[in-house]
Design a protein around this motif. Structure first.
Motif, mmCIF file in Angstrom:
data_model
loop_
_atom_site.group_PDB
_atom_site.id
_atom_site.type_symbol
_atom_site.label_atom_id
_atom_site.label_comp_id
_atom_site.label_asym_id
_atom_site.label_seq_id
_atom_site.Cartn_x
_atom_site.Cartn_y
_atom_site.Cartn_z
ATOM 1 N N GLN A 1 -19.907 -10.985 7.310
ATOM 2 C CA GLN A 1 -19.428 -9.727 6.747
ATOM 3 C C GLN A 1 -18.052 -9.405 7.318
ATOM 4 N N VAL A 2 -17.131 -9.042 6.444
ATOM 5 C CA VAL A 2 -15.774 -8.695 6.856
ATOM 6 C C VAL A 2 -15.421 -7.341 6.226
ATOM 7 N N ARG A 3 -15.001 -6.404 7.051
ATOM 8 C CA ARG A 3 -14.545 -5.106 6.558
ATOM 9 C C ARG A 3 -13.031 -5.043 6.705
ATOM 10 N N LEU A 4 -12.351 -4.604 5.646
ATOM 11 C CA LEU A 4 -10.898 -4.605 5.610
ATOM 12 C C LEU A 4 -10.361 -3.189 5.418
ATOM 13 N N VAL A 5 -9.364 -2.831 6.202
ATOM 14 C CA VAL A 5 -8.759 -1.504 6.096
ATOM 15 C C VAL A 5 -7.243 -1.653 6.073
ATOM 16 N N GLU A 6 -6.629 -1.245 4.952
ATOM 17 C CA GLU A 6 -5.177 -1.338 4.817
ATOM 18 C C GLU A 6 -4.496 -0.079 5.343
ATOM 19 N N SER A 7 -3.255 -0.236 5.755
ATOM 20 C CA SER A 7 -2.439 0.895 6.174
ATOM 21 C C SER A 7 -0.969 0.530 5.996
ATOM 22 N N GLY A 8 -0.114 1.548 6.073
ATOM 23 C CA GLY A 8 1.317 1.301 6.031
ATOM 24 C C GLY A 8 2.011 1.650 4.735
ATOM 25 N N GLY A 9 1.249 2.060 3.743
ATOM 26 C CA GLY A 9 1.867 2.441 2.488
ATOM 27 C C GLY A 9 2.630 3.745 2.618
ATOM 28 N N GLY A 10 3.381 4.075 1.563
ATOM 29 C CA GLY A 10 4.133 5.313 1.578
ATOM 30 C C GLY A 10 5.110 5.401 0.432
ATOM 31 N N LEU A 11 5.964 6.419 0.503
ATOM 32 C CA LEU A 11 6.995 6.652 -0.506
ATOM 33 C C LEU A 11 8.340 6.252 0.087
ATOM 34 N N VAL A 12 9.014 5.330 -0.587
ATOM 35 C CA VAL A 12 10.315 4.853 -0.129
ATOM 36 C C VAL A 12 11.278 4.787 -1.304
ATOM 37 N N GLN A 13 12.553 4.577 -0.985
ATOM 38 C CA GLN A 13 13.550 4.421 -2.033
ATOM 39 C C GLN A 13 13.780 2.945 -2.330
ATOM 40 N N ALA A 14 14.303 2.689 -3.499
ATOM 41 C CA ALA A 14 14.633 1.314 -3.869
ATOM 42 C C ALA A 14 15.567 0.703 -2.825
ATOM 43 N N GLY A 15 15.269 -0.528 -2.444
ATOM 44 C CA GLY A 15 16.055 -1.215 -1.429
ATOM 45 C C GLY A 15 15.501 -1.103 -0.029
ATOM 46 N N ASP A 16 14.583 -0.184 0.179
ATOM 47 C CA ASP A 16 13.974 0.003 1.498
ATOM 48 C C ASP A 16 12.925 -1.076 1.781
ATOM 49 N N SER A 17 12.387 -1.010 2.989
ATOM 50 C CA SER A 17 11.350 -1.951 3.420
ATOM 51 C C SER A 17 10.106 -1.197 3.876
ATOM 52 N N LEU A 18 8.978 -1.870 3.775
ATOM 53 C CA LEU A 18 7.705 -1.374 4.290
ATOM 54 C C LEU A 18 6.926 -2.563 4.829
ATOM 55 N N ARG A 19 6.092 -2.300 5.825
ATOM 56 C CA ARG A 19 5.167 -3.335 6.287
ATOM 57 C C ARG A 19 3.749 -2.808 6.166
ATOM 58 N N LEU A 20 2.967 -3.495 5.369
ATOM 59 C CA LEU A 20 1.557 -3.169 5.237
ATOM 60 C C LEU A 20 0.753 -3.970 6.258
ATOM 61 N N SER A 21 -0.304 -3.354 6.740
ATOM 62 C CA SER A 21 -1.227 -4.027 7.646
ATOM 63 C C SER A 21 -2.624 -3.971 7.066
ATOM 64 N N CYS A 22 -3.390 -4.975 7.384
ATOM 65 C CA CYS A 22 -4.787 -5.026 6.958
ATOM 66 C C CYS A 22 -5.603 -5.430 8.178
ATOM 67 N N ALA A 23 -6.346 -4.478 8.708
ATOM 68 C CA ALA A 23 -7.165 -4.737 9.887
ATOM 69 C C ALA A 23 -8.562 -5.143 9.446
ATOM 70 N N ALA A 24 -9.047 -6.230 10.018
ATOM 71 C CA ALA A 24 -10.348 -6.757 9.639
ATOM 72 C C ALA A 24 -11.323 -6.657 10.794
ATOM 73 N N SER A 25 -12.543 -6.373 10.457
ATOM 74 C CA SER A 25 -13.611 -6.423 11.447
ATOM 75 C C SER A 25 -14.544 -7.554 11.068
ATOM 76 N N GLY A 26 -15.152 -8.144 12.051
ATOM 77 C CA GLY A 26 -16.037 -9.262 11.763
ATOM 78 C C GLY A 26 -15.576 -10.504 12.490
ATOM 79 N N ARG A 27 -16.514 -11.215 13.027
ATOM 80 C CA ARG A 27 -16.176 -12.374 13.857
ATOM 81 C C ARG A 27 -15.665 -13.549 13.060
#
Length: 123
Positions: A1-27
């Motif tokens: 079993q793997v649980r996934l939780v994303e983060s890092g989204g948002g509102l930005v302007q064209a040309g900007d950068s974002l980094r999304l993360s996905c944290a997983a639980s489970g061995r």
């Protein structure tokens, strides 16, 4: 079993950068290939990028190639999506997902999905 939780989204302007993360639980996180998908309003979910279990291989949709980078840190049970030179057409809910075996664009083969994180790019 793997649980996934994303983060890092948002509102930005064209040309900007974002980094999304996905944290997983489970061995067993390290045994899965991981993918990022996105879904814009009124459109089907589409593949964005994938990475194999070790991080040695990656694959990108043509629409993001050269702008987005997928990576993973198995010690931290986390996969990342670095998004540069964002465009308004990148606006969507972004999902991470886990698939046994190798990288694939086929969403139906993915066993586990996160809840998604919204990315909005204004012009």
């Amino acid at each position: 079993q793997v649980r996934l939780v994303e983060s890092g989204g948002g509102l930005v302007q064209a040309g900007d950068s974002l980094r999304l993360s996905c944290a997983a639980s489970g061995r067993t996180f390290g045994s899965y290939a991981m993918g990022w998908f996105r879904q814009a309003p009124g459109k089907e979910r589409e593949f964005v990028a994938g990475i194999n279990w070790s991080g040695s291989a990656t694959y990108y949709a043509d629409s993001v190639k050269g702008r987005f980078t997928i990576s993973r840190d198995n010690a931290k049970n986390t996969v990342y999506l670095q998004m540069n030179s964002l465009k308004p057409e990148d606006t969507a809910v972004y999902y991470c997902a886990a698939v046994p075996g190798g990288i694939t664009e086929r969403s139906r083969l993915y066993d586990y999905w996160g809840q998604g994180t919204q990315v909005t790019v204004s012009s």
